[in-house]
Motif scaffolding. Structure first.
Motif, PDB file in Angstrom:
ATOM      1  N   GLY A  17      17.416  14.550  65.438  1.00  0.00           N
ATOM      2  CA  GLY A  17      16.870  14.549  64.089  1.00  0.00           C
ATOM      3  C   GLY A  17      16.692  13.153  63.542  1.00  0.00           C
ATOM      4  O   GLY A  17      16.855  12.910  62.342  1.00  0.00           O
ATOM      5  N   CYS A  41      13.866  14.626  68.578  1.00  0.00           N
ATOM      6  CA  CYS A  41      13.361  15.327  67.401  1.00  0.00           C
ATOM      7  C   CYS A  41      12.229  16.263  67.777  1.00  0.00           C
ATOM      8  O   CYS A  41      11.692  16.200  68.880  1.00  0.00           O
ATOM      9  CB  CYS A  41      12.893  14.328  66.354  1.00  0.00           C
ATOM     10  SG  CYS A  41      11.635  13.175  66.945  1.00  0.00           S
ATOM     11  N   ALA A  94      20.662  16.605  63.805  1.00  0.00           N
ATOM     12  CA  ALA A  94      19.656  17.606  63.442  1.00  0.00           C
ATOM     13  C   ALA A  94      20.325  18.838  62.849  1.00  0.00           C
ATOM     14  O   ALA A  94      21.345  19.310  63.356  1.00  0.00           O
ATOM     15  CB  ALA A  94      18.839  17.992  64.674  1.00  0.00           C
TER      16      ALA A  94
END
Length: 260
Positions: A17, A41, A94
């Motif tokens: 993330g 990501c 994330a």
């Protein structure tokens, strides 16, 4: 000391993330500390743009989508990128913050906030450095006081991450249907328990696994009313990742281990 610093400069780090928000700040902080960083990501274009702007060289991006279950592909790509240099740091940043106590949002939150950090870490074990540090980004909302008595009992009774995954959604829970961000609270609480369980994996002997609440930060998830900047929140995560010496199996807030 010189050897340690030189060794660290050849180390690799992975941040999930990291295409925006806290993850991007963490990636930048680790790059400044001498790590080569892989940005994991869903948005590859954004991830590649972040990697290209990080201080130093050799950084890269890989596609990571917890809902698509591509953990093996991520581990393979990271292994190919790292070569014979081990991963010194993994930051499982994330996450997803969903509001409604529904089966679909519970399942999505479980996949992204609990299973993805644990299973990605497990898949990366073969390339982790002997003293690697795994940091799971959690939340103050993940404290046991934020979930119902039944869920507190179920979560703390788990002795494996698989048992956490198996905790069923209970539509009739007396407290969670009316709670704000209920799936987020429950799964971050599960992540805190998972952190303790991961720290006990035999393969993690000599390594560290901790989790952290970075505070309420002004990110897309936290919103504009949040009290802490992403730079400040991200720095607390990076500081924990770089901490030496460090404990394992702990929940950190504002730089200190605390009860959750």
């Amino acid at each position: 000391l010189i050897c340690r610093e030189l060794g660290r400069c050849t180390m690799r780090a992975l941040v999930t993330g990291a295409n925006r928000g806290l993850g991007q700040v963490v990636a930048s902080q680790l790059a400044r500390a001498g790590y080569m960083v892989v940005v994991a990501c869903r948005d590859m274009a954004a991830g590649q743009a972040v990697a290209s702007r990080l201080p130093g060289s050799g950084h890269t991006a890989v596609h990571f989508d917890a809902l698509q279950g591509n953990v093996p592909d991520v581990a393979e790509a990271v292994h190919a990128w790292a070569g014979d240099q081990p991963l010194g740091i993994v930051v499982n940043n994330a996450g997803v913050c969903l509001d409604h106590w529904r089966q679909d949002q519970y399942d999505q939150s479980m996949a992204v906030n609990v299973a993805a950090p644990a299973e990605l870490t497990r898949a990366l074990i073969p390339i982790l450095a002997p003293e690697a540090h795994v940091v799971n980004v959690s939340s103050g909302y993940g404290q046991l006081s934020q979930v119902s008595a039944g869920l507190r009992k179920a979560i703390t009774a788990c002795r494996t991450v698989e048992e956490l995954y198996a905790i069923p959604f209970d539509r009739s829970d007396p407290d969670m249907p009316g709670a704000m961000k209920a799936p987020y609270k429950v799964t971050k609480c599960m992540l805190n328990q998972a952190t303790q369980l991961m720290a006990r994996w035999p393969e993690m002997k000599g390594r560290s696994v901790n989790c952290i609440c970075p505070g309420w930060c002004r990110t897309r998830m936290g919103g504009n009313m949040a009290t802490r900047s992403p730079e400040n929140g991200g720095k607390t995560i990076a500081d924990l990742a770089l901490m030496d010496p460090r404990p394992t199996g702990k929940f950190f807030s504002d730089g200190k281990p605390t009860r959750w």
